[in-house]
Write a protein that holds these residues in place. Structure first.
Motif, mmCIF file in Angstrom:
data_model
loop_
_atom_site.group_PDB
_atom_site.id
_atom_site.type_symbol
_atom_site.label_atom_id
_atom_site.label_comp_id
_atom_site.label_asym_id
_atom_site.label_seq_id
_atom_site.Cartn_x
_atom_site.Cartn_y
_atom_site.Cartn_z
ATOM 1 N N ARG A 133 41.397 25.393 37.315
ATOM 2 C CA ARG A 133 41.468 26.467 38.305
ATOM 3 C C ARG A 133 40.274 27.413 38.175
ATOM 4 N N ARG A 138 40.049 27.329 42.638
ATOM 5 C CA ARG A 138 41.176 26.926 43.487
ATOM 6 C C ARG A 138 42.498 27.135 42.743
ATOM 7 N N ARG A 139 43.610 27.129 43.497
ATOM 8 C CA ARG A 139 44.901 27.455 42.894
ATOM 9 C C ARG A 139 45.846 26.263 42.777
ATOM 10 N N ALA A 195 42.751 22.154 42.778
ATOM 11 C CA ALA A 195 41.931 22.406 41.589
ATOM 12 C C ALA A 195 41.807 21.168 40.726
#
Length: 437
Positions: A133, A138-139, A195
């Motif tokens: 992440r 990104r999550r 991610a």
């Protein structure tokens, strides 16, 4: 053997439930995973054999949830541990043993460039997710939905049948992709800002031709971190895990279980450009990667080094495969001979065998699993799976096959009357992930 032959285990289980939630420190070891009254409490083990509190001995499979792959009390591992105990186990600064263990690990798993040790698998899989992440910004985490377990942490447990206590906002950040289906995986990558992709490179089935290489290409194309969970495949597939066996290099990989032969040690390994984000030699925002008080206990790292030496020098991975092939062949032969070859099925790589118990309609059945487990235990085989250790002898395998033959004879009777109930001795075993006890 009936329930009355395990009075000390029954009494100890009651005491455990009074003091320990679930009666065990790992759900997969729970009393509910065994036939009623036949959940032995172990006194001690040696090699591939264990003894319960009532004095019964068993040939054991799946030892330590697949972690004890060399057998209990392996002399080389025990001696390595013993040498360190008098020298201190934990210090205010890194010990030279940490350097030696890192060097040996990276020589054994040459596809990785850096490694950090911890104590259990959840530590390092969650660290891999955090690192991915941070690196990608990104999550969303994409997990292989066909595989049973990745971590005790919220990002995974929230997706199981036991999500109590985990906010939906966290669960919503984890999505699934199917094993072996590149087109469906690409669809997930298109629809979500992923991610990382995390999966076991292989499990009960071998990867389809080109699948892992295709996954590697997808990860590169979408800027996603590829993570191999090597908790099971590590050492059992090859000394370098599945990545060494199949020739596909992930960005990050996580090892544990067989790495310590029962001692608590796990590892996060991977590419330097990612791993160094948790270090001190870069100018980017730092990642709190892994910081565990006991992650570098010297005796566990000494155990890991002894395990790696033993695997490489003695060809343990090949021995595990040979033992598993002998067992699988024997079980299939006696199951067929007893007329239950389509109901008692053996699956998986030879070094990591599991069995399925199917009902008259060829559906997985917990009552038939209970019947089968009950017969195995009565015959002196403790086997929630058929995962072998290198301490097994051919005589142990032959004895196991004989016990399986007796179990299959009872299984046939139950199929004939379409009811296993007379042979299960109480409630059926239960799946681990369920919302209510």
């Amino acid at each position: 053997m009936d329930a009355q032959t395990l009075p000390r285990s029954v009494e100890a289980n009651e005491r455990l439930h009074a003091l320990v939630p679930g009666g065990a420190h790992t759900y997969a070891k729970g009393e509910d995973q065994y036939p009623e009254g036949l959940a032995p409490v172990i006194s001690h083990g040696r090699g591939a054999h264990v003894w319960d509190l009532d004095g019964h001995s068993y040939v054991e499979y799946g030892s330590g949830l697949r972690s004890v792959s060399l057998g209990h009390g392996h002399p080389r591992v025990v001696e390595a541990v013993r040498r360190e105990l008098d020298r201190g186990t934990n210090f205010v600064r890194p010990c030279i043993v940490e350097l030696a263990a890192a060097e040996k690990f990276l020589a054994t798993v040459p596809t990785a460039e850096m490694v950090k040790f911890a104590k259990n698998g959840s530590d390092v899989t969650t660290a891999a997710v955090r690192l991915a992440r941070a690196a990608t910004g990104r999550r969303v985490v994409a997990i292989c939905g066909d595989q049973p377990f990745f971590s005790t942490d919220d990002w995974f447990i929230g997706t199981t049948g036991m999500p109590a206590g985990i906010p939906g906002e966290i669960t919503g950040l984890t999505v699934r992709f199917p094993y072996g289906d590149l087109a469906a995986t690409e669809d997930v990558l298109r629809r979500h800002d992923v991610a990382c992709l995390i999966l076991e490179a292989a499990s009960a089935v071998e990867p389809p031709p080109g699948y892992l290489a295709g996954l590697r290409e997808l990860a590169d194309r979408y800027g996603t971190v590829l993570v191999f969970d090597e908790m099971i495949t590590g050492f059992r597939w090859s000394e370098a895990g599945a990545q060494g066996c199949y020739g596909v290099t992930p960005d990050l990989s996580t090892f544990g279980k067989a790495l310590g032969n029962g001692f608590a040690v796990s590892a996060l390994a991977g590419k330097r450009e990612l791993m160094e984000l948790g270090g001190l030699r870069h100018s980017r925002e730092r990642v709190f990667l892994l910081s565990t008080t006991h992650g570098a206990e010297t005796h566990s790292l000494a155990a890991a080094m002894a395990v790696m030496d033993t695997y490489v020098e003695e060809g343990v991975a090949a021995r595990l495969h040979a033992l598993g092939e002998r067992l699988a062949s024997g079980v299939r032969d006696v199951a067929a001979a007893m007329g239950v070859g389509e109901h008692v099925v053996v699956r998986g790589r030879a070094s990591n065998l599991v069995f399925g118990t199917l009902d008259t309609e060829f559906r997985p059945s917990q009552p038939y699993r209970t019947l089968f487990l009950r017969q195995l235990i009565a015959g002196g085989v403790l086997g929630p799976s058929f995962v072998v250790s290198s301490a097994l002898t051919e005589a142990d395998i032959d004895r196991t096959v004989d016990v399986v033959a007796q179990a299959c004879a009872v299984y046939r009777k139950a199929l004939d009357v379409e009811d296993p109930a007379p042979w299960i001795g109480g409630r059926a075993v239960k799946p681990v992930f369920r919302p209510y006890a």
